[in-house]
Design a protein around this motif. Structure first.
Motif, PDB file in Angstrom:
ATOM      1  N   VAL A   1      39.840  26.371   1.901  1.00 31.52           N
ATOM      2  CA  VAL A   1      40.066  27.447   2.878  1.00 31.52           C
ATOM      3  C   VAL A   1      39.971  28.783   2.146  1.00 31.52           C
ATOM      4  CG1 VAL A   1      41.752  28.503   4.431  1.00 31.52           C
ATOM      5  CG2 VAL A   1      41.483  26.022   4.388  1.00 31.52           C
ATOM      6  N   CYS A   2      40.688  28.881   1.042  1.00 32.85           N
ATOM      7  CA  CYS A   2      40.678  30.104   0.235  1.00 32.85           C
ATOM      8  C   CYS A   2      39.902  29.823  -1.053  1.00 32.85           C
ATOM      9  CB  CYS A   2      42.107  30.530  -0.080  1.00 32.85           C
ATOM     10  SG  CYS A   2      42.201  32.058  -1.028  1.00 32.85           S
ATOM     11  N   LEU A   3      38.657  30.277  -1.060  1.00 33.35           N
ATOM     12  CA  LEU A   3      37.802  30.044  -2.226  1.00 33.35           C
ATOM     13  C   LEU A   3      38.262  30.865  -3.422  1.00 33.35           C
ATOM     14  CD1 LEU A   3      34.231  29.921  -0.700  1.00 33.35           C
ATOM     15  CD2 LEU A   3      35.412  28.080  -1.904  1.00 33.35           C
ATOM     16  N   CYS A   4      38.728  32.046  -3.181  1.00 35.94           N
ATOM     17  CA  CYS A   4      39.160  32.932  -4.274  1.00 35.94           C
ATOM     18  C   CYS A   4      40.267  32.292  -5.112  1.00 35.94           C
ATOM     19  CB  CYS A   4      39.644  34.260  -3.720  1.00 35.94           C
ATOM     20  SG  CYS A   4      38.367  35.195  -2.879  1.00 35.94           S
ATOM     21  N   HIS A   5      41.134  31.530  -4.461  1.00 31.79           N
ATOM     22  CA  HIS A   5      42.260  30.934  -5.177  1.00 31.79           C
ATOM     23  C   HIS A   5      42.227  29.413  -5.180  1.00 31.79           C
ATOM     24  CE1 HIS A   5      44.073  34.829  -5.723  1.00 31.79           C
ATOM     25  NE2 HIS A   5      43.926  35.079  -4.437  1.00 31.79           N
TER      26      HIS A   5
ATOM     27  N   GLY B   1      44.665  34.713   0.463  1.00 31.93           N
ATOM     28  CA  GLY B   1      44.317  35.946   1.166  1.00 31.93           C
ATOM     29  C   GLY B   1      44.484  37.223   0.378  1.00 31.93           C
ATOM     30  N   SER B   2      44.898  37.111  -0.873  1.00 34.01           N
ATOM     31  CA  SER B   2      45.199  38.324  -1.635  1.00 34.01           C
ATOM     32  C   SER B   2      43.969  38.957  -2.289  1.00 34.01           C
ATOM     33  CB  SER B   2      46.259  38.043  -2.691  1.00 34.01           C
ATOM     34  OG  SER B   2      45.752  37.131  -3.632  1.00 34.01           O
ATOM     35  N   MET B   3      42.812  38.278  -2.183  1.00 37.64           N
ATOM     36  CA  MET B   3      41.603  38.896  -2.756  1.00 37.64           C
ATOM     37  C   MET B   3      40.685  39.397  -1.636  1.00 37.64           C
ATOM     38  SD  MET B   3      41.017  36.895  -6.291  1.00 37.64           S
ATOM     39  CE  MET B   3      39.696  37.895  -6.922  1.00 37.64           C
ATOM     40  N   CYS B   4      39.749  38.547  -1.159  1.00 38.29           N
ATOM     41  CA  CYS B   4      38.811  39.059  -0.141  1.00 38.29           C
ATOM     42  C   CYS B   4      39.413  39.033   1.264  1.00 38.29           C
ATOM     43  CB  CYS B   4      37.513  38.277  -0.171  1.00 38.29           C
ATOM     44  SG  CYS B   4      37.662  36.615   0.500  1.00 38.29           S
ATOM     45  N   GLY B   5      40.386  38.151   1.484  1.00 36.94           N
ATOM     46  CA  GLY B   5      41.042  38.087   2.792  1.00 36.94           C
ATOM     47  C   GLY B   5      40.270  37.312   3.857  1.00 36.94           C
ATOM     48  N   LYS B   6      39.112  36.776   3.497  1.00 35.63           N
ATOM     49  CA  LYS B   6      38.274  36.071   4.484  1.00 35.63           C
ATOM     50  C   LYS B   6      38.894  34.764   4.953  1.00 35.63           C
ATOM     51  CE  LYS B   6      33.789  37.823   3.068  1.00 35.63           C
ATOM     52  NZ  LYS B   6      32.712  37.551   2.127  1.00 35.63           N
ATOM     53  N   CYS B   7      39.830  34.252   4.197  1.00 36.52           N
ATOM     54  CA  CYS B   7      40.402  32.943   4.488  1.00 36.52           C
ATOM     55  C   CYS B   7      41.542  32.993   5.505  1.00 36.52           C
ATOM     56  CB  CYS B   7      40.931  32.340   3.196  1.00 36.52           C
ATOM     57  SG  CYS B   7      42.041  33.465   2.336  1.00 36.52           S
TER      58      CYS B   7
END
Ligand code: FES
Length: 57
Positions: free
Chosen positions: A3-7, A36-42
């Protein structure tokens, strides 16, 4: 699926945490993970996963 690729947070992980901690919204999951703390797309997908998990409990 992630769901959250950044993390690297998967839907399974969100579901598990939601049920374990009695979380009912994205804010709750964000208190214990960096989701959600980076790009927020998730955020949107995370919301859907949490809603599903809440209904399933
Ligand atoms: Fe979650 Fe970027 S995918 S912050």
């Amino acid at each position: 699926m992630y769901v959250c690729l950044c993390h690297g947070i998967s839907d399974k992980k969100i579901m598990k945490l939601t049920q374990q901690h009695g979380i009912t919204d994205v804010r709750g999951i964000r208190q214990i993970t960096p989701l959600g703390s980076m790009c927020g797309k998730c955020i949107r997908t995370a919301k859907e996963v949490i809603e599903e998990a809440v209904v399933a409990t």
